[in-house]
Design a protein around this motif. Structure first.
Motif, PDB file in Angstrom:
ATOM      1  N   ASP A 130       1.388   7.405   8.301  1.00 26.31           N
ATOM      2  CA  ASP A 130       2.064   6.044   7.583  1.00 26.31           C
ATOM      3  C   ASP A 130       1.761   4.593   8.868  1.00 26.31           C
ATOM      4  OD1 ASP A 130       3.074   4.216   5.422  1.00 26.31           O
ATOM      5  OD2 ASP A 130       5.170   4.580   6.614  1.00 26.31           O
ATOM      6  N   GLU A 131       1.873   5.037  10.717  1.00 25.61           N
ATOM      7  CA  GLU A 131       1.913   3.966  11.481  1.00 25.61           C
ATOM      8  C   GLU A 131       0.903   3.607  11.817  1.00 25.61           C
ATOM      9  OE1 GLU A 131       5.383   2.405  12.530  1.00 25.61           O
ATOM     10  OE2 GLU A 131       6.168   3.571  11.109  1.00 25.61           O
ATOM     11  N   GLU A 168      -6.532   5.456  -1.205  1.00 24.95           N
ATOM     12  CA  GLU A 168      -7.337   3.448  -1.695  1.00 24.95           C
ATOM     13  C   GLU A 168      -6.823   3.293  -0.842  1.00 24.95           C
ATOM     14  OE1 GLU A 168      -3.585   3.761  -4.742  1.00 24.95           O
ATOM     15  OE2 GLU A 168      -4.587   6.202  -5.433  1.00 24.95           O
ATOM     16  N   GLN A 169      -6.122   3.343   0.122  1.00 23.82           N
ATOM     17  CA  GLN A 169      -6.337   1.931   0.780  1.00 23.82           C
ATOM     18  C   GLN A 169      -5.862   0.466   0.669  1.00 23.82           C
ATOM     19  OE1 GLN A 169      -9.475   1.340   3.850  1.00 23.82           O
ATOM     20  NE2 GLN A 169      -8.223   3.589   3.255  1.00 23.82           N
ATOM     21  N   LYS A 170      -4.512   0.776   0.377  1.00 23.11           N
ATOM     22  CA  LYS A 170      -3.814  -0.640  -0.343  1.00 23.11           C
ATOM     23  C   LYS A 170      -2.266  -0.020   0.063  1.00 23.11           C
ATOM     24  CE  LYS A 170      -2.808   1.372  -5.297  1.00 23.11           C
ATOM     25  NZ  LYS A 170      -2.686   1.479  -6.685  1.00 23.11           N
ATOM     26  N   ALA A 178       4.398  -4.776   3.290  1.00 25.18           N
ATOM     27  CA  ALA A 178       3.589  -3.700   3.750  1.00 25.18           C
ATOM     28  C   ALA A 178       2.158  -3.996   3.819  1.00 25.18           C
ATOM     29  CB  ALA A 178       3.664  -2.522   3.558  1.00 25.18           C
ATOM     30  N   GLN A 179       1.766  -3.873   5.774  1.00 28.28           N
ATOM     31  CA  GLN A 179       0.050  -3.941   5.554  1.00 28.28           C
ATOM     32  C   GLN A 179      -0.614  -2.634   5.146  1.00 28.28           C
ATOM     33  OE1 GLN A 179      -1.109  -6.355   8.297  1.00 28.28           O
ATOM     34  NE2 GLN A 179       0.794  -6.641   9.570  1.00 28.28           N
ATOM     35  N   ILE A 183      -8.649   2.070   6.672  1.00 24.81           N
ATOM     36  CA  ILE A 183      -9.193   3.134   7.455  1.00 24.81           C
ATOM     37  C   ILE A 183     -10.980   3.906   6.744  1.00 24.81           C
ATOM     38  CG2 ILE A 183      -9.055   5.725   7.596  1.00 24.81           C
ATOM     39  CD1 ILE A 183      -6.144   4.959   7.249  1.00 24.81           C
ATOM     40  N   ASP A 184     -11.405   4.164   7.645  1.00 21.96           N
ATOM     41  CA  ASP A 184     -12.599   4.642   7.591  1.00 21.96           C
ATOM     42  C   ASP A 184     -12.882   6.457   7.655  1.00 21.96           C
ATOM     43  OD1 ASP A 184     -15.928   5.416   6.830  1.00 21.96           O
ATOM     44  OD2 ASP A 184     -15.985   5.085   8.404  1.00 21.96           O
ATOM     45  N   TRP A 185     -12.551   7.203   6.229  1.00 21.79           N
ATOM     46  CA  TRP A 185     -12.413   8.815   6.625  1.00 21.79           C
ATOM     47  C   TRP A 185     -13.544   9.001   6.516  1.00 21.79           C
ATOM     48  CZ3 TRP A 185      -7.426   9.958   6.829  1.00 21.79           C
ATOM     49  CH2 TRP A 185      -6.435   9.263   5.742  1.00 21.79           C
TER      50      TRP A 185
END
Length: 293
Positions: A130-131, A168-170, A178-179, A183-185
């Motif tokens: 989360d960080e 979901e990148q949001k 929040a930002q 991430i590239d999984w």
């Protein structure tokens, strides 16, 4: 001249380095404790008679000078490329990650993380996700760059359930300020013997019959069989047996619970090291070990 192979003093401060600094790659131990971290709050809010000595020591000094204060096990690789540029590769990002950033990123002047490797899906390895956005690198226009995270499909499935907004990148619903992390999984192949590359550094599974290791980092969760009867973690005696079989040039131990008092156990390990001819010591939070990569 080669670095001094002798481990740091038993009473060394939590921000010491081993061996002395030189322009090279290094390993920064962000945390060396068990899943619950130390001090164990149960030992403090429900104190025994006599009280837990190690957890009491964990509050006796500021964490940066207290090797018995241990956050979740996590390692930061400072990889120095041939051109002198540095890339930072994080292994596991657990429950105590925010404190690790405040304490050790600031102390060691680490500006960001370039890639992350997750060893498994337990809380002490992933709940700091989360960080992630806090330590993401930025480009020349100050835009957040995508960060690759390497993990197995099993871990990915667990993270998808826990952190759908990261997948979901949001941002989370209702948290407009929040930002969203970018991430590239990256799913590691099921073939565990297949190497992969993170931030220019190749990671290769340890093959059977490999040559001598410069540095072995191994868990020692319980002291001489003390602990849970069905635990899958290693005891100190099991760890030392493994070190004798592998015979690295040196070894550092991590993952210790409150059975381990840093100075006492390191004094014992110093004697064992002389006897077996392999330098072994407990690592501690904030330790920086310089190493050729």
């Amino acid at each position: 001249m080669e670095p001094d192979p002798v481990a740091p003093p038993a009473g060394g401060t939590a921000a010491s380095v081993w061996p002395p600094p030189q322009p090279s790659s290094s390993l920064i131990f962000l945390g060396t404790g068990c899943s619950g971290a130390l001090p164990d709050t149960r030992c403090l809010i429900r104190a025994s008679t006599p009280p837990c000595a190690v957890c009491s020591l964990g509050l006796s000094l500021p964490p940066e000078r207290n090797p018995n204060y241990r956050l979740n096990t996590s390692l930061l690789i400072d990889y120095c490329h041939d051109d002198g540029t540095h890339k930072y590769i994080l292994i596991d990002i657990g429950k105590t990650f925010r404190e690790q950033v405040l304490r050790w990123f600031v102390h060691h002047k680490v500006p960001s993380v370039d890639s992350i490797i997750l060893t498994h899906e337990h809380a002490d390895a992933v709940l700091g996700l989360d960080e992630v956005w806090v330590v993401q690198p930025r480009n020349y226009r100050n835009e957040i760059k995508q960060i690759p995270i390497f993990l197995t499909q099993f871990a990915m499935d667990s993270i998808t359930r826990r952190f759908p907004y990261l997948v979901e990148q949001k941002p989370e619903d209702g948290d407009e300020d929040a930002q969203a992390a970018k991430i590239d999984w990256k799913i590691i192949e099921e073939d565990v013997e297949k190497p992969f590359v993170a931030s220019g550094l190749e990671f290769v599974p340890l093959p059977t019959g490999a040559g001598q290791l410069d540095l072995l980092i191994l868990e020692a969760n319980a002291l001489h069989g003390v602990g849970d009867a069905f635990s899958t973690h290693l005891t100190l005696s099991e760890t030392l047996d493994a070190i004798k079989r592998i015979r690295p040039k040196r070894a550092l131990l991590i993952g210790m619970r409150h059975f381990f008092e840093h100075q006492r156990e390191n004094q014992m390990l110093a004697e064992w090291s002389i006897s077996e001819g392999i330098p072994v010591q407990l690592a501690h939070d904030g330790l920086r070990a310089f190493i050729d990569l």
